[in-house]
Enzyme design. Structure first.
Site, mmCIF file in Angstrom:
data_model
loop_
_atom_site.group_PDB
_atom_site.id
_atom_site.type_symbol
_atom_site.label_atom_id
_atom_site.label_comp_id
_atom_site.label_asym_id
_atom_site.label_seq_id
_atom_site.Cartn_x
_atom_site.Cartn_y
_atom_site.Cartn_z
ATOM 1 C CB THR A 13 -0.906 -0.004 1.256
ATOM 2 O OG1 THR A 13 -1.721 -1.156 1.185
ATOM 3 C CG2 THR A 13 -1.758 1.223 1.352
ATOM 4 C CG ASP A 56 -0.863 -7.745 -1.622
ATOM 5 O OD1 ASP A 56 -1.749 -6.876 -1.598
ATOM 6 O OD2 ASP A 56 -0.656 -8.525 -0.671
ATOM 7 C CB SER A 57 3.526 -8.033 1.707
ATOM 8 O OG SER A 57 2.471 -8.097 2.617
ATOM 9 C CB SER A 58 -0.654 -11.808 -0.004
ATOM 10 O OG SER A 58 -1.342 -10.822 0.691
ATOM 11 C CG ASP A 89 -1.638 -7.943 4.249
ATOM 12 O OD1 ASP A 89 -2.039 -7.160 5.137
ATOM 13 O OD2 ASP A 89 -2.248 -8.126 3.177
ATOM 14 C CB CYS A 276 -1.110 -16.171 24.564
ATOM 15 S SG CYS A 276 -2.142 -17.215 25.557
#
Ligand code: ASP
Length: 347
Positions: A13, A56-58, A89, A276
């Site tokens: 982005t 895109d970092s995906s 991402d 967690c």
């Protein structure tokens, strides 16, 4: 003092601008000075280089990590620091992977990105980029203040292999759940000197081989052991990262125990990380964790899942096995894990 910084644009982005039709289009990165004129400063030389096809970092892959490591290695002596612009991402995975690939690093590698494109008035990209550059320039006594892979996002600088993307919405999307920030950008940039990482190896040494044949599985109540069996039955599997409950607990289930013991006997290592987002695995604390320890499962301490996965890929890629692998996974290679008291006697 004059500084030279290399900005590497991978995509995401931060490097998009809004088109007239309202969509997003990648920015011609050689034009970045036009969008962020503050980058033009006396005593600062910035060079930019972009992935041939920004992604895109995906779509980030081990090959892309290798490309980044090569870019840094081949231009290491020319620049005082490096800023990598990356989609948010998978930014935490890339920061973790690069920290293991780049041993003996003594210059700053600062990753950043943004939630809003740099071409929008309300963008967070401009501040993230300018502060990342300022941090990459920071030196004391002729030495870079930061000598590790770090992530700057939303006014904080974090150790790269401690980061996690926690929000798809917030301008403080990246967090470091188990380590305080390395620096905070207020009116001044305040460094947290006591926790900055210094690699004892003085010469940059690149490790590009990453073992991809690993799996990651969370446990959940009511889970069928069959799915874990199927994963461990994968003939090529070299290792499994198991996301367990709380401080590293798993069901006291004979089938799970048999599967994990059998994997251990076959030489398939399993690393235990907590589901967690804050805290650590303590194999001695509850009876429900003793089973994992008895099956040879490696406690992952307070590593993030991103760090555990990429460290596992790195250590397996180095050809480590058995006790060497176990010791490496439990050791602090690049500041990714906090040392806890050893396992209590009798356990
Ligand atoms: N999908 C984008 C990416 O990770 C989101 C971003 O840039 O923040 O490349």
């Amino acid at each position: 003092m004059d500084r030279t910084i290399l900005i590497i644009y991978t995509g995401g982005t931060i490097g998009s601008v809004q088109t007239v039709a309202g969509g997003l289009a990648p920015l011609d990165f050689s034009e970045i000075h036009r969008h962020v004129p503050e980058l033009v400063q006396d005593h600062l030389t910035i060079e930019t280089v972009s992935f041939e096809s920004p992604i895109d970092s995906s779509d980030m892959s081990v090959e892309h990590w290798g490309t980044l490591a090569d870019m840094i290695q081949s231009r290491y002596d020319e620049f005082d620091g490096f800023v990598i612009l990356h989609g948010t991402d998978t930014l935490a995975y890339t920061a973790s992977a690069l920290s293991f690939m780049l041993e003996g690093l003594h210059k700053p590698i600062i990753l950043t990105g943004s939630q809003l494109p740099i071409g929008l008035p309300r963008t967070d990209g401009r501040e993230n980029l300018l502060s990342a550059v300022e941090i990459a320039c920071a030196q004391r006594l002729n030495e870079p203040v930061i000598q590790e892979v770090a992530v700057y996002f939303g006014s904080s600088l974090y150790r790269g292999n401690r980061t996690h993307k926690a929000s798809a919405e917030s301008m403080r999307a990246i967090i470091s759940p188990n380590l305080p920030p390395l620096a905070e950008a207020g009116v001044d940039i305040q460094f947290n000197d006591g926790i900055l990482f210094r690699d004892p190896l003085m010469r940059l040494n690149i490790h590009e081989v990453m073992e991809s044949r690993i799996a990651w599985m969370p446990l959940f109540p009511g889970q069928s052991s069959e799915i874990i069996k199927r994963v461990l039955d994968w003939p090529d599997i070299k290792g499994l990262v198991l996301s367990t409950f709380g401080s590293g607990n798993a069901p006291t289930n004979a089938e799970l125990k048999a599967l994990l013991s059998e994997a251990d006997t076959r030489g398939v290592s399993v690393v235990n990380v907590s589901q967690c987002s804050h805290g650590a695995v303590h194999p001695e604390r509850y009876a429900t964790a003793h089973m994992l320890r008895d099956c040879g499962v490696i406690p992952g301490g307070d590593m993030t899942t991103e760090a555990a996965l990429t460290k596992f890929m790195h250590c397996l890629g180095q050809g480590l096995k058995g006790d060497d692998l176990r010791n490496a996974m439990r050791s602090n290679l690049r500041g990714e894990i906090t040392k806890f008291s050893p396992i209590m006697p009798g356990h």
